[in-house]
Design a protein around this motif. Structure first.
Motif, PDB file in Angstrom:
ATOM      1  N   ILE A 177      -5.762 -14.869 -17.195  1.00 43.12           N
ATOM      2  CA  ILE A 177      -5.416 -15.961 -18.244  1.00 43.12           C
ATOM      3  C   ILE A 177      -5.797 -16.568 -18.292  1.00 43.12           C
ATOM      4  CG2 ILE A 177      -4.098 -14.143 -18.967  1.00 43.12           C
ATOM      5  CD1 ILE A 177      -1.217 -16.387 -17.940  1.00 43.12           C
ATOM      6  N   ASP A 178      -6.091 -17.702 -19.334  1.00 42.07           N
ATOM      7  CA  ASP A 178      -6.495 -18.696 -19.236  1.00 42.07           C
ATOM      8  C   ASP A 178      -5.756 -19.881 -21.062  1.00 42.07           C
ATOM      9  OD1 ASP A 178      -8.565 -20.104 -17.332  1.00 42.07           O
ATOM     10  OD2 ASP A 178      -9.306 -17.899 -18.488  1.00 42.07           O
ATOM     11  N   HIS A 179      -5.108 -18.748 -21.915  1.00 40.38           N
ATOM     12  CA  HIS A 179      -4.891 -19.099 -22.896  1.00 40.38           C
ATOM     13  C   HIS A 179      -3.061 -20.039 -23.263  1.00 40.38           C
ATOM     14  CE1 HIS A 179      -3.185 -19.783 -27.130  1.00 40.38           C
ATOM     15  NE2 HIS A 179      -4.764 -19.888 -27.478  1.00 40.38           N
ATOM     16  N   VAL A 180      -2.480 -20.672 -22.982  1.00 37.01           N
ATOM     17  CA  VAL A 180      -1.529 -21.385 -22.741  1.00 37.01           C
ATOM     18  C   VAL A 180      -0.485 -20.851 -23.017  1.00 37.01           C
ATOM     19  CG1 VAL A 180      -1.442 -22.764 -25.135  1.00 37.01           C
ATOM     20  CG2 VAL A 180      -0.100 -23.757 -23.414  1.00 37.01           C
ATOM     21  N   ASN A 181      -0.244 -19.838 -24.683  1.00 41.51           N
ATOM     22  CA  ASN A 181       0.554 -18.905 -25.563  1.00 41.51           C
ATOM     23  C   ASN A 181       0.476 -17.665 -24.654  1.00 41.51           C
ATOM     24  OD1 ASN A 181       1.747 -20.983 -26.423  1.00 41.51           O
ATOM     25  ND2 ASN A 181       0.447 -21.118 -28.125  1.00 41.51           N
ATOM     26  N   ALA A 182      -0.624 -17.043 -23.769  1.00 42.74           N
ATOM     27  CA  ALA A 182      -0.744 -15.881 -23.460  1.00 42.74           C
ATOM     28  C   ALA A 182       0.606 -14.881 -22.577  1.00 42.74           C
ATOM     29  CB  ALA A 182      -1.653 -15.949 -21.448  1.00 42.74           C
ATOM     30  N   PRO A 183       1.349 -15.952 -22.604  1.00 43.88           N
ATOM     31  CA  PRO A 183       2.800 -15.136 -21.960  1.00 43.88           C
ATOM     32  C   PRO A 183       3.684 -14.201 -22.939  1.00 43.88           C
ATOM     33  CG  PRO A 183       2.409 -17.111 -20.745  1.00 43.88           C
ATOM     34  CD  PRO A 183       1.803 -17.003 -21.175  1.00 43.88           C
ATOM     35  N   LEU A 184       3.096 -15.422 -24.162  1.00 39.03           N
ATOM     36  CA  LEU A 184       3.942 -14.178 -25.495  1.00 39.03           C
ATOM     37  C   LEU A 184       2.892 -13.230 -26.033  1.00 39.03           C
ATOM     38  CD1 LEU A 184       4.469 -17.668 -27.084  1.00 39.03           C
ATOM     39  CD2 LEU A 184       5.589 -16.957 -26.147  1.00 39.03           C
ATOM     40  N   LEU A 185       2.246 -12.484 -25.161  1.00 40.34           N
ATOM     41  CA  LEU A 185       1.243 -11.454 -25.739  1.00 40.34           C
ATOM     42  C   LEU A 185       2.842 -10.649 -25.018  1.00 40.34           C
ATOM     43  CD1 LEU A 185      -2.173 -11.572 -24.700  1.00 40.34           C
ATOM     44  CD2 LEU A 185      -1.243 -12.024 -26.580  1.00 40.34           C
ATOM     45  N   TRP A 186       3.664 -10.438 -24.471  1.00 43.94           N
ATOM     46  CA  TRP A 186       3.994  -9.834 -23.235  1.00 43.94           C
ATOM     47  C   TRP A 186       5.606  -9.653 -23.918  1.00 43.94           C
ATOM     48  CZ3 TRP A 186       1.088 -12.104 -19.382  1.00 43.94           C
ATOM     49  CH2 TRP A 186      -0.260 -11.669 -19.498  1.00 43.94           C
ATOM     50  N   ASP A 187       6.311  -7.706 -23.949  1.00 47.68           N
ATOM     51  CA  ASP A 187       7.982  -8.520 -23.755  1.00 47.68           C
ATOM     52  C   ASP A 187       7.823  -8.645 -22.049  1.00 47.68           C
ATOM     53  OD1 ASP A 187       7.831  -5.732 -23.283  1.00 47.68           O
ATOM     54  OD2 ASP A 187       7.917  -5.252 -25.288  1.00 47.68           O
ATOM     55  N   LYS A 188       9.727  -8.025 -21.930  1.00 48.81           N
ATOM     56  CA  LYS A 188      10.416  -7.980 -21.096  1.00 48.81           C
ATOM     57  C   LYS A 188       9.798  -6.493 -20.181  1.00 48.81           C
ATOM     58  CE  LYS A 188      14.490  -8.217 -18.350  1.00 48.81           C
ATOM     59  NZ  LYS A 188      16.207  -9.322 -18.802  1.00 48.81           N
ATOM     60  N   LYS A 189       9.536  -5.514 -21.280  1.00 51.07           N
ATOM     61  CA  LYS A 189      10.004  -4.284 -20.573  1.00 51.07           C
ATOM     62  C   LYS A 189       8.440  -4.490 -19.758  1.00 51.07           C
ATOM     63  CE  LYS A 189       8.933   0.696 -21.861  1.00 51.07           C
ATOM     64  NZ  LYS A 189       8.762   1.920 -22.825  1.00 51.07           N
ATOM     65  N   MET A 190       7.568  -4.863 -20.466  1.00 53.68           N
ATOM     66  CA  MET A 190       6.627  -4.680 -20.668  1.00 53.68           C
ATOM     67  C   MET A 190       5.931  -6.159 -18.938  1.00 53.68           C
ATOM     68  SD  MET A 190       4.260  -5.185 -24.151  1.00 53.68           S
ATOM     69  CE  MET A 190       2.402  -5.453 -23.482  1.00 53.68           C
ATOM     70  N   VAL A 191       5.997  -6.473 -18.689  1.00 52.82           N
ATOM     71  CA  VAL A 191       6.359  -7.934 -17.786  1.00 52.82           C
ATOM     72  C   VAL A 191       7.039  -7.552 -16.610  1.00 52.82           C
ATOM     73  CG1 VAL A 191       6.848  -9.882 -17.048  1.00 52.82           C
ATOM     74  CG2 VAL A 191       5.904 -10.139 -19.362  1.00 52.82           C
ATOM     75  N   HIS A 192       7.612  -7.126 -16.879  1.00 52.23           N
ATOM     76  CA  HIS A 192       9.235  -6.386 -15.383  1.00 52.23           C
ATOM     77  C   HIS A 192       8.543  -4.950 -15.233  1.00 52.23           C
ATOM     78  CE1 HIS A 192      10.015 -10.055 -15.240  1.00 52.23           C
ATOM     79  NE2 HIS A 192      10.405 -10.135 -16.442  1.00 52.23           N
ATOM     80  N   THR A 193       8.024  -3.943 -16.517  1.00 47.94           N
ATOM     81  CA  THR A 193       7.788  -2.255 -16.106  1.00 47.94           C
ATOM     82  C   THR A 193       6.693  -1.803 -15.505  1.00 47.94           C
ATOM     83  OG1 THR A 193      10.767  -2.353 -17.059  1.00 47.94           O
ATOM     84  CG2 THR A 193       9.291  -0.864 -16.879  1.00 47.94           C
ATOM     85  N   GLN A 194       5.910  -2.145 -17.201  1.00 43.85           N
ATOM     86  CA  GLN A 194       4.740  -1.993 -16.585  1.00 43.85           C
ATOM     87  C   GLN A 194       3.840  -2.608 -16.149  1.00 43.85           C
ATOM     88  OE1 GLN A 194       5.091  -1.456 -21.191  1.00 43.85           O
ATOM     89  NE2 GLN A 194       4.330   0.956 -21.136  1.00 43.85           N
TER      90      GLN A 194
END
Length: 333
Positions: A214-231
């Motif tokens: 990733i390179d965009h400063v707001n990239a983490p806003l693309l995902w919710d908690k489930k996507m980040v930690h589960t998927q």
């Protein structure tokens, strides 16, 4: 005594600040505008950029080589079911591909160039399904009965069917893995919520492991908690390379350059997107008026409908009538 000194210093700073603001307001303002800049041809500008002599090449090479000691750990994390997310300033394309070519040689690797503005998520899933199907046939020889039904052309299937095939566990074991590398998973062609949901479902498939940058400063806003930690199950690695974004930057428009009609309209949209809804409404009215009164230099302020808030614009992009028509299409979408 020290407290009084601190208060005096703070008072002096405040006084100087407001004094500077007062003097700044009374000073003569510059009449220069962005439109006064002699905008060059885009190809000429890109050629000039490509001729810029690189700096600190030795230091950058040493920095990238230092990351090679992490290769065994990255490979172990992937085999354990984690997804790897690389962030930090500089292009990470060469780094990820070097890791794949040296540490994942016994596996199949599927590369997605997320920085391409025209990337098609369905075509990506079709190609990924075809690679997985080839692996299944290679591992088992002739396909079993349960896999024979999957011989329907992938190009004729829906996205849900493709995801079901990728995630199917019937007649499969974890004796093989398919590694997916996504350069710029936050790229403009992959940045919408629906596409990210599809990629998250791909990352959660039992036979697939994902590695992305990733390179965009707001990239983490693309995902919710489930996507980040589960998927996706991201394991974050800070790997700044300071390598120029030469390949990735090729597909982004240069605002301060002449281009074709479509490119000029896109540049104007970039500027308009930074404005308030009221200001965007004003520009839409002005654009429609200019197209219907091409012989005039502009629309008189008195002709604007009541209730419209005029906005002061700090920048300007030269635009033709044809590009203006395309711009109106972009604004109404």
């Amino acid at each position: 005594m020290e407290m009084n000194d601190a208060e005096d210093e703070e008072f002096g700073f405040s006084r100087n600040y407001f004094l500077a603001k007062e003097l700044g307001g009374s000073a003569v303002k510059s009449t220069r505008k962005l439109s006064d800049i002699n905008i060059v041809d885009e190809q000429e500008l890109r050629a000039a950029v490509s001729n810029i002599e690189p700096k600190h090449e030795k230091e950058i090479e040493d920095l990238i080589n230092s990351y090679k000691s992490l290769y065994p750990r990255w490979a172990f994390d992937l085999r354990c079911g984690l997804g790897l997310l690389m962030y930090g300033f500089g292009s990470k394309k060469t780094l990820l591909e070097d890791f794949a070519s040296t540490s994942l040689t016994e596996y199949s690797v599927f590369v997605i160039n997320g920085y391409l503005p025209t990337i098609n998520i369905k075509q990506v899933l079709i190609s990924l399904a075809e690679v997985l199907w080839d692996q299944l046939k290679t591992k088992r020889g002739a396909p079993s009965k349960s896999l024979a039904k999957d011989q329907q052309p992938f190009s004729s299937r829906s996205i849900d069917d493709l995801l079901s095939f990728l995630d199917g566990s019937e007649d499969r074991t974890n004796d093989f893995l398919l590694f997916v590398i996504i350069h710029n998973i936050d790229g403009p062609g992959l940045r919408d919520s629906e596409t990210q949901q599809y990629l998250a479902r791909v990352a959660s498939c039992s036979n697939i492991r994902m590695m992305a940058s990733i390179d965009h400063v707001n990239a983490p806003l693309l995902w919710d908690k489930k996507m980040v930690h589960t998927q996706f199950n991201w394991c974050w690695y800070h790997v700044p390379t300071f390598v120029p974004y030469k390949i990735e930057g090729t597909f982004f428009p240069l605002i301060l350059a002449h281009g074709n009609t479509t490119q000029t309209a896109k540049n104007a949209v970039i500027v308009l997107q930074s404005l308030t809804p009221n200001a965007q409404g004003v520009f839409k009215i002005l654009a429609e008026y200019q197209l219907s009164h091409s012989e005039e230099e502009g629309m008189p302020i008195d002709n604007l409908p009541e209730g419209i808030l005029m906005a002061r614009i700090a920048c300007y992009i030269p635009i033709t009538s044809e590009a203006l028509e395309k711009l109106l299409v972009e604004m109404t979408q």
